[in-house]
Design a protein around this motif. Sequence first.
Motif, PDB file in Angstrom:
ATOM      1  N   UNK A  80      -9.426   3.560   7.724  1.00  9.12           N
ATOM      2  CA  UNK A  80      -8.523   2.605   7.074  1.00  9.12           C
ATOM      3  C   UNK A  80      -7.140   2.596   7.706  1.00  9.12           C
ATOM      4  N   UNK A  81      -6.824   3.624   8.471  1.00 14.62           N
ATOM      5  CA  UNK A  81      -5.475   3.715   9.032  1.00 14.62           C
ATOM      6  C   UNK A  81      -5.481   4.490  10.344  1.00 14.62           C
ATOM      7  N   UNK A  82      -5.131   3.797  11.397  1.00 11.43           N
ATOM      8  CA  UNK A  82      -5.094   4.395  12.734  1.00 11.43           C
ATOM      9  C   UNK A  82      -4.127   5.581  12.796  1.00 11.43           C
ATOM     10  N   UNK A  83      -3.007   5.471  12.069  1.00 12.41           N
ATOM     11  CA  UNK A  83      -2.022   6.559  12.050  1.00 12.41           C
ATOM     12  C   UNK A  83      -2.637   7.838  11.507  1.00 12.41           C
ATOM     13  N   UNK A  84      -3.404   7.692  10.443  1.00 15.86           N
ATOM     14  CA  UNK A  84      -4.048   8.849   9.814  1.00 15.86           C
ATOM     15  C   UNK A  84      -5.122   9.408  10.740  1.00 15.86           C
ATOM     16  N   UNK A 130       0.820  -1.210   0.000  1.00 13.29           N
ATOM     17  CA  UNK A 130       0.000   0.000   0.000  1.00 13.29           C
ATOM     18  C   UNK A 130       0.857   1.264   0.000  1.00 13.29           C
ATOM     19  N   UNK A 131       1.954   1.228   0.755  1.00  9.75           N
ATOM     20  CA  UNK A 131       2.727   2.457   0.961  1.00  9.75           C
ATOM     21  C   UNK A 131       3.926   2.619   0.035  1.00  9.75           C
ATOM     22  N   UNK A 132       4.203   1.611  -0.791  1.00 14.59           N
ATOM     23  CA  UNK A 132       5.398   1.683  -1.627  1.00 14.59           C
ATOM     24  C   UNK A 132       5.414   2.937  -2.499  1.00 14.59           C
ATOM     25  N   UNK A 133       4.243   3.343  -2.952  1.00 15.11           N
ATOM     26  CA  UNK A 133       4.183   4.499  -3.850  1.00 15.11           C
ATOM     27  C   UNK A 133       4.512   5.802  -3.125  1.00 15.11           C
ATOM     28  N   UNK A 134       4.143   5.875  -1.856  1.00 18.07           N
ATOM     29  CA  UNK A 134       4.313   7.166  -1.177  1.00 18.07           C
ATOM     30  C   UNK A 134       5.540   7.225  -0.278  1.00 18.07           C
ATOM     31  N   UNK A 147     -11.269  16.105   2.249  1.00 14.59           N
ATOM     32  CA  UNK A 147     -12.138  15.765   3.373  1.00 14.59           C
ATOM     33  C   UNK A 147     -11.598  14.522   4.074  1.00 14.59           C
ATOM     34  N   UNK A 148     -11.177  14.701   5.315  1.00 11.61           N
ATOM     35  CA  UNK A 148     -10.791  13.568   6.157  1.00 11.61           C
ATOM     36  C   UNK A 148     -12.073  13.097   6.829  1.00 11.61           C
ATOM     37  N   UNK A 149     -12.449  11.867   6.557  1.00 15.37           N
ATOM     38  CA  UNK A 149     -13.777  11.416   6.966  1.00 15.37           C
ATOM     39  C   UNK A 149     -13.758   9.954   7.399  1.00 15.37           C
ATOM     40  N   UNK A 150     -14.884   9.505   7.929  1.00  9.01           N
ATOM     41  CA  UNK A 150     -15.050   8.083   8.231  1.00  9.01           C
ATOM     42  C   UNK A 150     -15.789   7.465   7.055  1.00  9.01           C
ATOM     43  N   UNK A 151     -15.143   6.511   6.422  1.00  8.36           N
ATOM     44  CA  UNK A 151     -15.670   5.955   5.181  1.00  8.36           C
ATOM     45  C   UNK A 151     -15.138   6.768   4.015  1.00  8.36           C
ATOM     46  N   UNK A 152     -15.826   6.676   2.882  1.00  6.77           N
ATOM     47  CA  UNK A 152     -15.428   7.494   1.737  1.00  6.77           C
ATOM     48  C   UNK A 152     -16.653   8.186   1.157  1.00  6.77           C
ATOM     49  N   UNK A 212      -7.854  -0.237  10.224  1.00  8.81           N
ATOM     50  CA  UNK A 212      -7.339  -1.534   9.801  1.00  8.81           C
ATOM     51  C   UNK A 212      -5.826  -1.662   9.978  1.00  8.81           C
ATOM     52  N   UNK A 213      -5.089  -0.567   9.805  1.00 10.20           N
ATOM     53  CA  UNK A 213      -3.630  -0.677   9.858  1.00 10.20           C
ATOM     54  C   UNK A 213      -3.103  -0.320  11.229  1.00 10.20           C
ATOM     55  N   UNK A 214      -2.197  -1.155  11.716  1.00 13.02           N
ATOM     56  CA  UNK A 214      -1.648  -0.915  13.044  1.00 13.02           C
ATOM     57  C   UNK A 214      -0.152  -0.609  13.000  1.00 13.02           C
ATOM     58  N   UNK A 215       0.435  -0.552  11.809  1.00 12.44           N
ATOM     59  CA  UNK A 215       1.872  -0.304  11.723  1.00 12.44           C
ATOM     60  C   UNK A 215       2.129   1.165  12.011  1.00 12.44           C
TER      61      UNK A 215
END
Lengths: 192, 109
Positions: A138-142, A28-32, A102-107, A77-80
């Motif tokens: 989708x990402x706890x970090x975000x 998922x993160x290779x691009x960024x 828009x930072x939101x829950x869902x899309x 979903x992501x815990x890294x």
Amino acid sequence: MNNLVQRKFQQATLKYLLNPQQRLFFVHHQRIMMPSTLNAQLQTYQMRFFSNNQGHNHDDHDHEHDHDNSHKDFQPKKKVQLDETQLNQQFKEWIEGNDVVLFMKGNKKMPRCGFSNYIVSVMKFYGIKEYKDVDVLADENVREGIKKFSNWPTIPQLYVKGQFIGGCDIVKEMHQDGSFEELIVREGIIKK
Amino acid sequence: MDQSNNSRGPIYLAIEKKLTEVFNPTHLEIVDESHKHAGHHAMKEHSRQGETHFQVTVVSDEFENKPLIDRHRAVNECLAEEIAAGVHALSIKAKTQKQWIKQNEQIQT
């Protein structure tokens, strides 16, 4: 180590040394992520693997009580753990690279929270179709990172032309008093 | 000062106390909407006392000449402790006395 060997080594690491969740993270993160960062992350995981003969890091697993404030289906979903500097860089790229974020829950196609859904509805009302939606579930970090970045404790969060507008209450009030339309016309998001 | 809720738990009272001290409001409404979210995971586990969802209306001259976002930030900062302690959702209306009077006039007409 030349590039080809290094790439093969990385692929092998991804395939054999990391557990599925960690693999998903890298794909998922290779691009960024910058290659150097990716290498550093890989080395960390390799060290973990060789030190405990397991391709697992306990922090990467979903625990029942990691997020007491949301149902399991809605838990990030992501815990890294991502570095805060990397995260902030990513936020800046999103915010500066898009007129509306828009930072939101869902899309935007499927909001997973009434407050997020409200802002999506306001966007539809004004005919704003092209905007970046970031699913914080989708990402706890975000999810946690954007709260720090914006110094704002709740989701959703709306940015227009790099400027933080606020959450649902603010957008609602601006929509009702006409100032939201003024803003998006002034910023060239829509034509009146 | 209006408080449109009869059941006043410790978080409700803390919110009331802090908002009163910081903003000296001419009108304060605090609505505990937690019961509407009784099925949510947060209600069951996150907060034992069940005070998780609040709606606050603060009318104060402290908000004069302040943009909306700064008013909301001020309220969020004032209640940061409560938010961290388990207030899952906080809906805010922050108005000046003039805005409040104008709004009520519009409702009446």
